[in-house]
Design an enzyme around this catalytic site. Sequence first.
Site, PDB file in Angstrom:
ATOM      1  N   ASP A 296       0.867  -1.173   0.000  1.00 41.66           N
ATOM      2  CA  ASP A 296       0.000   0.000   0.000  1.00 41.66           C
ATOM      3  C   ASP A 296       0.907   1.226   0.000  1.00 41.66           C
ATOM      4  O   ASP A 296       2.119   1.136   0.254  1.00 41.66           O
ATOM      5  CB  ASP A 296      -0.945  -0.007   1.202  1.00 41.66           C
ATOM      6  CG  ASP A 296      -2.263   0.701   0.894  1.00 41.66           C
ATOM      7  OD1 ASP A 296      -2.264   1.600   0.030  1.00 41.66           O
ATOM      8  OD2 ASP A 296      -3.281   0.360   1.502  1.00 41.66           O
ATOM      9  N   ALA A 297       0.349   2.377  -0.298  1.00 38.92           N
ATOM     10  CA  ALA A 297       1.150   3.575  -0.518  1.00 38.92           C
ATOM     11  C   ALA A 297       2.027   3.895   0.697  1.00 38.92           C
ATOM     12  O   ALA A 297       1.521   4.132   1.797  1.00 38.92           O
ATOM     13  CB  ALA A 297       0.247   4.759  -0.844  1.00 38.92           C
TER      14      ALA A 297
END
Length: 750
Positions: A296-297
Amino acid sequence: MVMAELNIQEKMIVKDYENKINELIDKMTTEEKVGQLNQSLPSIFGAFGMTKDEIIEKLVEGEISYEDFQAMKRDYHKDDIRKGLIGSMGGITGAELSNELQKIAIEESRLGIPLLFGLDVIHGYRTIFPIPLAEACSWDMELIEKTAEIAAKEASAAGIHWTYAPMVDVSRDSRWGRVAEGTGEDTYLASVIAAARVKGFQGENLSDPDRVLACAKHFAAYGAAVGGRDYNTVDMSLQTLHEVYLPPFEAAAEAGVGTFMSAFNDLNGIPCSVNNYLLTDVLRGQFGFKGFVVSDANSIAEVVVHGKSVDRKEASKKALLAGLEMDMSQGTYLQDLPEKIINGDIPEEVLDEAVRRVLRVKYQLGLFDNPYRTDCNLEEKTLLAPEHVEVARKMAQRSIVLLKNENNILPLKKDLKKIAVIGPLADNKKEMLGTWAITGESEDVVTVLTGIQSAVDKDTEIVYSKGCEVTGDVDLDFNTAVQIANESDVIIAVVGESADMSGEASSRMDLNFPGRQEELLKALHQTDKPVVVVLINGRPLSIPWAAENVSAIVEAWQLGIESGNAIADVLFGEFNPSGKLVATFPYSVGQVPIYYNHPKTGRPASKIKFTSKYIDGPSEPLYPFGFGLSYTTFKYENLLISASEVTKEGKVTISVDVQNTGDRSGEEIVQLYLTDVVASRVRPVKELKGFNKVALQLGETKTVSFEIEIRNLGFYDDAMDYIIEPGLFKVSIGPNSKEGLEGEFIVVDY
């Protein structure tokens, strides 16, 4: 014979591109290899001093329009594409731009490896469907698969190859904002929906230009964040992890999902992005997953903040060794891994295997043979196609849940003299789109007010007042709202949450109506006119006053572009509501987390003081899992169980007759629950093990049957072995998790 030949051909194709992958890897420099593991976002200039994360947040929350976002000047890192330092691009939309960047990768980079374009296409691209939580309330797998298919078709036409969906996190805590993106609290239902969405996005063949690569997220247990606070820690037994939170991910893997996304949270002290047990032992070993994992970011760099790594280089090393192939949008791998590889801190073969997994997916998508899968003409004719809008209305209708209908006030007559439509969400386009609708356009939305105006007879007068804002202390126009209410035959109050109150980073401490909306409802109630509440929200709310006092409650969630039409269809009887809740509605936030399939306790709640209950409120929910009313009525009878005893290797068939006893046709979602009465570990009070959506004409009776394989009734023991124990199982089959006909059968050893 034909099938055998096809299988041989498929194997030859696979062998062919595996050979090509190995040839490519042999030609690559270390930097080019790491480049394939690097996803980049455009850098944004002229953004008034905001960081990239702040811009994305404002875009998601609607504070920056999609048009303004698109107009911002960007750096697309074209030089890095030419150097082979980018394997994937996020945040790219539009056939023209994606083809422009792809052309650079194909024609101007040394090895000509195509880019993989990814985007959050959560519940539609341009045709925005209901939020996933709402879609789940339809319990309609065929339709859920269809909306994902349309989302894929539109996204692909706009140059997207990969969506970061479906989110398959089970969540039992409605404070957590991302319940809006999921399918509720039940593991079995979440697993079935996960498979349907994967099939909808990916189809039978990833190289089909109308389909996109799917991504099961967030791996794992992200929905169990302590306190319902997004990104927070998760601590649970391995049994709970494997019995409740992992099965939907396994279902996605079995359906062929091409990618997984690691979760932000730590799980039992190990951040998921560096969690070898999750990413290798479970995902590769237990699930047999062959695709790749994306972070995820910024979740790799955040391992340092977790305190699990001394610096980002160490975090990158741990992530790659744990089995995480692609770094989303932060450049962490690109900056940190080459040195680790060159110095021998990470074996070259580990890097090669990660690159192999990414390249394999690109071959499966057909990008090496067809890197330009769309053009502007295809994009223009595909987005918001009439047949897509038609499905959006159908899905929205079936996502609505009727929670209360006192004295059968609904459906309303279309020829009423005067109807008051009141509330801050009655004539609001943007909030109908819901969270994560970044490529949706408010101009496409039919508001509730517009839908009602279109539905009634031409002589019916519709009067409108906003009443108040969604949030804040200002009573914008109570007096006007009450005045028009007094002059009307019925009041339709459209209240709830704005879109930015759910979704990522949108946890709430209070699940009541925000702002002064409940005060508005109370003022309308004092007119003694019937009040029909239409809820627009992204999570279950605690609304005990409304549940007790208003005439009807229609849970409409955030239904996308066809919100107004679908809601009007239900309010005026064009569609008989059939949705059922997939998440429990609490009486109070103090009950949360609250879910139907909780473990048994030695002192279940009763009138006796020393039992598991609250002293200042009920223990039972306001509305239970599986609940939903209809404009007709259904009768359950003749519960039959095929055998009183069944072996561990056997099957049992459970059936019931369901009759439509009302005055109109309708659909009923028949639900089967089982209880393991005595076991070596404490088991849930009941668990959903099957459901069937059945359409019944007036007076019609149908027999609904479920075949249950006993091997699916096991659990994990203290040694984490999956076991099936002999003993008594109770059966409940009915309209929701609280009501139903009851029976039993025994599982035996012999």
